[in-house]
Each structure stands twice: as C-alpha cells, then as structure tokens.
Scaffold this active site. Sequence first.
Site, PDB file in Angstrom:
ATOM      1  N   HIS A 151      42.046  35.664  32.105  1.00 50.08           N
ATOM      2  CA  HIS A 151      43.350  34.981  32.435  1.00 50.08           C
ATOM      3  C   HIS A 151      44.428  35.988  33.316  1.00 50.08           C
ATOM      4  O   HIS A 151      45.509  35.867  33.284  1.00 50.08           O
ATOM      5  CB  HIS A 151      44.171  34.764  31.070  1.00 50.08           C
ATOM      6  CG  HIS A 151      43.188  34.216  30.148  1.00 50.08           C
ATOM      7  ND1 HIS A 151      43.130  32.877  30.128  1.00 50.08           N
ATOM      8  CD2 HIS A 151      42.495  34.685  28.985  1.00 50.08           C
ATOM      9  CE1 HIS A 151      42.438  32.683  28.919  1.00 50.08           C
ATOM     10  NE2 HIS A 151      41.798  33.858  28.547  1.00 50.08           N
ATOM     11  N   SER A 272      51.596  45.216  60.068  1.00 49.08           N
ATOM     12  CA  SER A 272      52.483  43.918  60.245  1.00 49.08           C
ATOM     13  C   SER A 272      53.109  44.421  61.709  1.00 49.08           C
ATOM     14  O   SER A 272      53.265  45.495  62.115  1.00 49.08           O
ATOM     15  CB  SER A 272      53.342  44.077  59.242  1.00 49.08           C
ATOM     16  OG  SER A 272      54.413  43.244  59.798  1.00 49.08           O
ATOM     17  N   LYS A 278      53.667  48.504  56.574  1.00 47.43           N
ATOM     18  CA  LYS A 278      52.684  47.733  55.779  1.00 47.43           C
ATOM     19  C   LYS A 278      51.348  47.862  55.962  1.00 47.43           C
ATOM     20  O   LYS A 278      51.093  48.480  57.322  1.00 47.43           O
ATOM     21  CB  LYS A 278      52.990  46.051  56.161  1.00 47.43           C
ATOM     22  CG  LYS A 278      54.150  45.366  55.532  1.00 47.43           C
ATOM     23  CD  LYS A 278      53.925  45.151  54.039  1.00 47.43           C
ATOM     24  CE  LYS A 278      52.981  44.199  53.866  1.00 47.43           C
ATOM     25  NZ  LYS A 278      53.275  42.805  53.811  1.00 47.43           N
ATOM     26  N   GLU A 285      41.434  38.852  53.073  1.00 50.89           N
ATOM     27  CA  GLU A 285      41.799  37.368  53.238  1.00 50.89           C
ATOM     28  C   GLU A 285      41.275  36.703  54.226  1.00 50.89           C
ATOM     29  O   GLU A 285      40.902  35.349  53.740  1.00 50.89           O
ATOM     30  CB  GLU A 285      43.582  37.523  53.696  1.00 50.89           C
ATOM     31  CG  GLU A 285      44.352  38.244  52.669  1.00 50.89           C
ATOM     32  CD  GLU A 285      45.778  38.381  53.598  1.00 50.89           C
ATOM     33  OE1 GLU A 285      46.661  38.021  52.617  1.00 50.89           O
ATOM     34  OE2 GLU A 285      45.841  39.161  54.312  1.00 50.89           O
TER      35      GLU A 285
END
Length: 471
Positions: A151, A272, A278, A285
């Site tokens: 979960h 970024s 970043k 992804e």
Amino acid sequence: MTIVGAGAASGGAQLLPEVLAFSSSLALDKQLLREDLVGSLAHLIMLARSGIVPREAAEKIRAELVKIREQDLPVEEDVHMAVEAALSRKLDETAGMLHTARSRNDQIALDLRLHVREQCALALEQVAKLLRSLAERAGAEKDTLLPSFTHRQRAQPVSAAYFLCGYGAMFARDAEALRSVLQQCDVSPLGVGAIAGTSFPIDREMTRRLLRFSRVSVNGLDTVGDRDFALDFVYAAARALLHASRVAADVIDFSTAEFGYLRLDDEIATGSSMMPQKKNPDVFELIRGKSGRAVGNLTALFVTLKGLPGGYNRDLQEDRQPLLETGPLLRSVLEMLQLGLARLRFDAQRGLQALLSDYTQATDVAEALAMKGVPFRTAYKLTGQLVRRCQDARSPLTLEMARQVDPRFDEDVLRAADPRASVARKRSAGGAGRVDEQISFLEKESQRAGEAAAAVPRLHALFAELSEASL
Ligand code: ARG
C-alpha cells in the site's frame, strides 16, 4: 519490359495516385525487405527444384534478387510489389516467374512470422543481459537494507538484492513468454497462396525446411488471416514494458528526497532548464511512459483483428505499425533499464534509518513471540500494543517497554527486531532471507534466454545460405 507498378499487376488501369498513397504500406514495409527477400529466395529455390520454374531462369532471378537494396525500391503498394518491380527493371518477363504459386497474402504472413522470430531473438538477447546484470548487482547489494512496501507504506525489512531479484523474476517470465511466442510463430505459411492453395505441384515441406520452420500451416483460409503470433509478440512485449514501468516507478520514488534510498549517477540523470539544483529521473519516467505505447500497440492490433471475416482482408495491413514498432521499442526500453539500473547508488544509511524509525520489524517480533508458544493472534496484538506505546513515547523497541506490555517478551524475542536479523530470518522459500537462490535463478534464466536466442535461425544467416543453395 514487364510493368508491375501501381495497380497494373491486376491488369487494370493505374491506380489513382491518391489511392496509391492511401493504400501503400511501403513506407513501413521497407523494414521487412530482408524478410521478404529471404522468403522469395526459399520460394524460388522450391520452384526451381520442383521443376516449376526452369533452373536458368531461377538463377537469373536470384542473381538480381540478392542485390536488391532499400534504395532500389520504387513507389508501390507494398514491399512485395516493390521488389517485383525492381526485379522487372533488371530482367525481362522472367522476373514475373517468381510470383508463380504465391500470393502477397501468404507472402506477408511469412514476412511477419520471420520478423517476429527475429525480434524475439533480439529481445531475448536483451532480456538475458538484463537478467545477468540484475543478478550481478543483487550479489553486491545483499547487505543493503531498505523497507519493502505494501500500500506504498513501509512494510518489512528486505535487502536491495531482494528488490532486484523481484524485478528479475518479472523479466524471467517475459523471457518465458518470448520463448512461447517463438513456438507460436514456428509455422510456415508459405504455399497457401491467396487463400485456397495452388494447382502447381509445390513442395511446402521444402520451403518449410529451407526457412527452418517446424511445421506448415494446416489451412489456407486460416493462414492468410492469422496474426495470432503477432498478437502474442505484442502482448509479451507490452507485458515486459509494463514490468519495466513498475521498476521505473520504484526508482523514481526511491530517488526522491522523500524516500532517499537511491541516487542516480550523473550519466543518467537529467537537469532542469530552470532549477539549477535538479537531478531528474527522466530516463525512468520515459521507460514508464513508453510502456503506454506498447499497450496502445496491443490495443491497435486487437481492434484491427476483431470481427474480420475469414480469409485475407486488407485491414490486416494495419498490423504493420503496431507490430513493427514493438521490437525496437521493447529493446530500447530493456537496454535503458539495464544501463539505468547499473548506474544507481543505494543509500544504505537512509534505508536503515527508514526501517528503524517505522517499526517495520514488528512482524518479526510477533513471530518470535509466537514461536515461544504464544498463539500468533495474541502475539500480534501484544506487539501492536508495544508498537503503539513506543510510537507515543517516540522510543525505539526496548525490552523494558516490551516487558511493560507482557512479561512473555524477552531478550530473545527482541533480537528479532534487528533489521539484519529480520531479513536473515525470512528463510521460507521465496523469502527475503533466500536471495542467494534467487540470484542463481536469475543467472540460470539469463542463460536460458541467451540459449533460446542463439537457437533462432537468423535472417542474415538464412539470406546467405539461400543465396548459395543449389537450385
Ligand atoms: N500489403 C498487403 C498487406 O500488407 C499485402 C497483401 C495484399 N494482398 C492483397 N490482396 N491486396 O497486408
């Protein structure tokens, strides 16, 4: 000179250019040129050996056939017509003999089977590599501990090796699925013609052997409309990419500051354009994102096939985009996953911290207490009370706290709360304490996948062989 071009094969007028543009699959089919030539070579050899086409004519055709390259293909409806047109430019009407006892319907069925077989071999090579590198990395991360999740809540302590073996188990199933796709496409469709066979005395067994298939298809009506092998391949690929997307989801989460169990090497982390601090997991992804394309391809193929009447229908040409995209997509994702996983650093400190701060060893304590003869449900409740007390007091699990809950807690029981002990104690089959055999399993499956790939008759080898086989 024989003109095959743009609709003239039917003996009718030239197709409207707009219709040709709409109906041509050549742009995609070009990727099947090697497959098409291999199929034509086998067919030609059979025609010559069976006395259907004179040997000298077959020699001439073969000499031109083996020279055809992608840039030689004129604009035609598909790769089959384009090859024939290219041949007719070089030869007189002799070129037309190649299409004796053959239809584009059995020809495309063959090309696609050869394609899927080749792509399975390439994919299996890649899966073998991924499994090997997961096994190696797991071997190096047996002592790196972190929480497992149910979960998305911290559940029980495991090692990073256990995670990696878990990922490997999924890809081992994908290797198995790809091996079964190989069996599904191991059937020669060549020789059923347009749908009903041919009155020429062809030898389907011979082409089967030349092309290294195990069986010939049993019914032409079924054969020309059958794309089950393509569905199976696209499904196997979609499932493998879905697995990749799930691994990627873990990596993305685990590399956030919130989890912090992983860091990405600079070689695979993207920046970024605006936020200088970043370090983004774009590769993972994209792996996750591209699995959507695979699922889309599977859906597209299903929808194309659903409700088609028996035999060949031109709708089948729409199998091309989803099928041809699948092999390279699958390989690129598996390759990126392998490169990406090899460039992750686990933060053992953060993993351990997460375990200790969240009582993830509570189950071990309850089990240890139950092993002393306390019924498990009672031990579970007592341990639950202990955890709540510790949480309220913001204290780790201590013997003192435990004794206040129930005198049956002792030092022995509390020892089970050590995260390392927790992992080591999971000696049940498939458990976190048995990664060594899980690593061996991955090594074995990697080898099996590699062997399955190596056993596949490859297109370049068949091409070379058929270019020289006696006629
Ligand atoms: N381009 C066609 C396909 O890809 C080949 C078969 C065409 N057959 C036909 N009768 N038009 O499916």
